[in-house]
Design a protein around this motif. Structure first.
Motif, short mmCIF file in Angstrom:
data_model
loop_
_atom_site.label_atom_id
_atom_site.label_comp_id
_atom_site.label_asym_id
_atom_site.label_seq_id
_atom_site.Cartn_x
_atom_site.Cartn_y
_atom_site.Cartn_z
N SER A 63 34.18 36.61 39.79
CA SER A 63 34.78 37.88 39.41
C SER A 63 33.81 39.01 39.73
N ALA B 135 42.49 38.32 44.78
CA ALA B 135 42.08 38.41 43.38
C ALA B 135 43.23 38.85 42.49
N ASP B 136 43.17 38.42 41.25
CA ASP B 136 44.02 38.97 40.18
C ASP B 136 43.24 40.08 39.49
N ILE C 256 38.61 44.71 36.57
CA ILE C 256 37.99 43.41 36.86
C ILE C 256 38.88 42.65 37.86
N ALA C 257 38.26 42.18 38.96
CA ALA C 257 38.96 41.36 39.96
C ALA C 257 38.48 39.92 39.82
N ILE C 258 39.43 38.97 39.77
CA ILE C 258 39.10 37.57 39.45
C ILE C 258 39.82 36.63 40.42
N ASN C 259 39.09 35.64 40.98
CA ASN C 259 39.73 34.47 41.61
C ASN C 259 38.97 33.22 41.18
N ASN D 13 33.54 43.64 38.91
CA ASN D 13 34.18 44.75 38.19
C ASN D 13 33.58 46.08 38.61
N GLU E 65 42.54 42.83 36.21
CA GLU E 65 42.68 43.13 34.79
C GLU E 65 42.05 44.50 34.53
N PRO F 293 34.20 34.67 46.55
CA PRO F 293 34.50 35.40 45.31
C PRO F 293 34.74 36.88 45.58
#
Length: 355
Positions: free
Chosen positions: A306, A254-255, A299-302, A308, A257, A225
């Motif tokens: 996540s 990561a994506d 915020i980084a998400i995979n 932040n 936001e 993560p």
């Protein structure tokens, strides 16, 4: 002449060969089969010959005077009788046949060619044989290898490597890239328990014997993560360009936001641009206004989670001529800059000195 294959279930292999030679050479049926006490000069055993797979083998024996028949045999199969080829194998051919030498060759030797070969010579008085055992060495070849793997951090991983060869190859594993000598194995299996992200990379299997070495690699990808670096607050003058940056470490990547309070921000919204490039995301204000100052969240998400971080965009006030006062020092000729607060203190000090 017909080729006769004798049955070895009722007689020894040696007797089968002798019977074949009798048929081949038209020897008298009463010719005795020599026992263990036979003359060493009549039946010779040469030293073993070791050859590598794929090479060319030359088999030679001496003839001598008064030779009437000659033959080369592989186990119970006749390869050549004089100039007559009995083998259907195109790799087998005659090299030399004269009064002194009888030589054949076998090209592109394979493991199936291993075994005992006999050169049989019939003179006018008695037969004699020369035998030699051929040992075929095979370079190692990896025949079964684990495929490239993608696993989640914390999983148990088993890498398998199987190889053929003669002599039997020794097999080992090591972490090739990044290099880590502590992570290795001297067997066909490499086990990694509770794998971490730092064990991701390229692993190499090596199979080696006295002939050669064969190597193949497996790429191991470890998913984990995101973790986000602490954000750095940014100060920008009103009306200037401001940039907020966010960095995340994650596999898969990561994506990102961006949020202002609870409101998500999108690119091209109110003069704002968002650019994502691999592990980085950048939020750009082209013309900072009073409303832009405040707290922002990246915020980084995979698929595994996540993370932040918060970044504050704050205002920098540049000094102007109206907020500065320059006081000239008559003795030194230097000038000193006072703020309004400093000027008030100077005046009060002067009044106190008068009293």
């Amino acid at each position: 002449m017909k080729m006769v294959v004798c049955g070895c279930c009722a007689a020894s292999w040696r007797r089968c060969v002798v019977m074949s030679l009798r048929l081949l050479f038209l020897l008298p049926a009463g010719l005795p089969v020599r026992s263990q006490g036979e003359s060493q000069s009549d039946n010779k055993q040469m030293d073993n010959i070791t050859i590598r797979q794929g090479e060319t083998l030359f088999l030679s024996c001496s003839q001598g005077d008064f030779v009437t028949h000659t033959a080369w045999l592989n186990r119970s199969s006749i390869l050549y009788t004089g100039e007559d080829k009995w083998s259907v194998d195109p790799r087998v051919s005659l090299v030399t046949l004269n009064q002194d030498e009888f030589t054949i060759k076998i090209e592109d030797v394979d493991l199936a060619d291993e075994g005992q070969y006999i050169c049989a010579v019939q003179t006018s008085s008695r037969p004699r044989t020369t035998s030699v055992h051929i040992i075929v060495q095979v370079p190692p070849k990896i025949v079964n290898l684990s495929k490239d793997l993608v696993v989640n951090e914390g999983s148990n991983v088993t890498l398998m490597c199987l190889a053929n060869g003669k002599p039997e190859p020794a097999i080992g594993w090591r972490m090739l890239s990044p290099s880590d000598d502590s992570l290795s194995s001297d067997s066909e299996v490499l086990e990694i328990l509770f794998i971490s992200r730092y064990r991701a990379g390229v692993y190499e299997c090596t199979a080696s014997n006295d002939i050669a070495v064969d190597t193949q690699t497996v790429e191991l990808t470890v998913n984990y993560p995101p973790s986000v670096s602490d954000g750095r607050d940014v100060g920008v003058t009103l009306g200037q360009r401001g940039v907020l940056q966010c960095e995340a470490d994650a596999v898969p990547e990561a994506d990102f936001e961006w949020y202002r309070d609870d409101r998500r921000i999108f690119s091209d919204f109110d003069g704002i641009e968002i650019e994502d490039a691999g592990a980085f995301s950048k939020l750009t204000f082209f013309n900072v206004s009073e409303a832009d100052y405040g707290n922002y969240t990246c915020i980084a998400i995979n698929k595994l989670g996540s993370a932040n971080t918060s970044i504050i965009l704050y205002e920098i006030i540049e000094p102007t001529s109206s907020t500065l006062l320059q006081v000239q020092d008559g003795n030194s000729g230097t000038s000193t800059v006072f703020t309004p607060t400093c000027l008030l203190l100077v005046v009060l000090l002067q009044l106190l000195l008068k009293f």
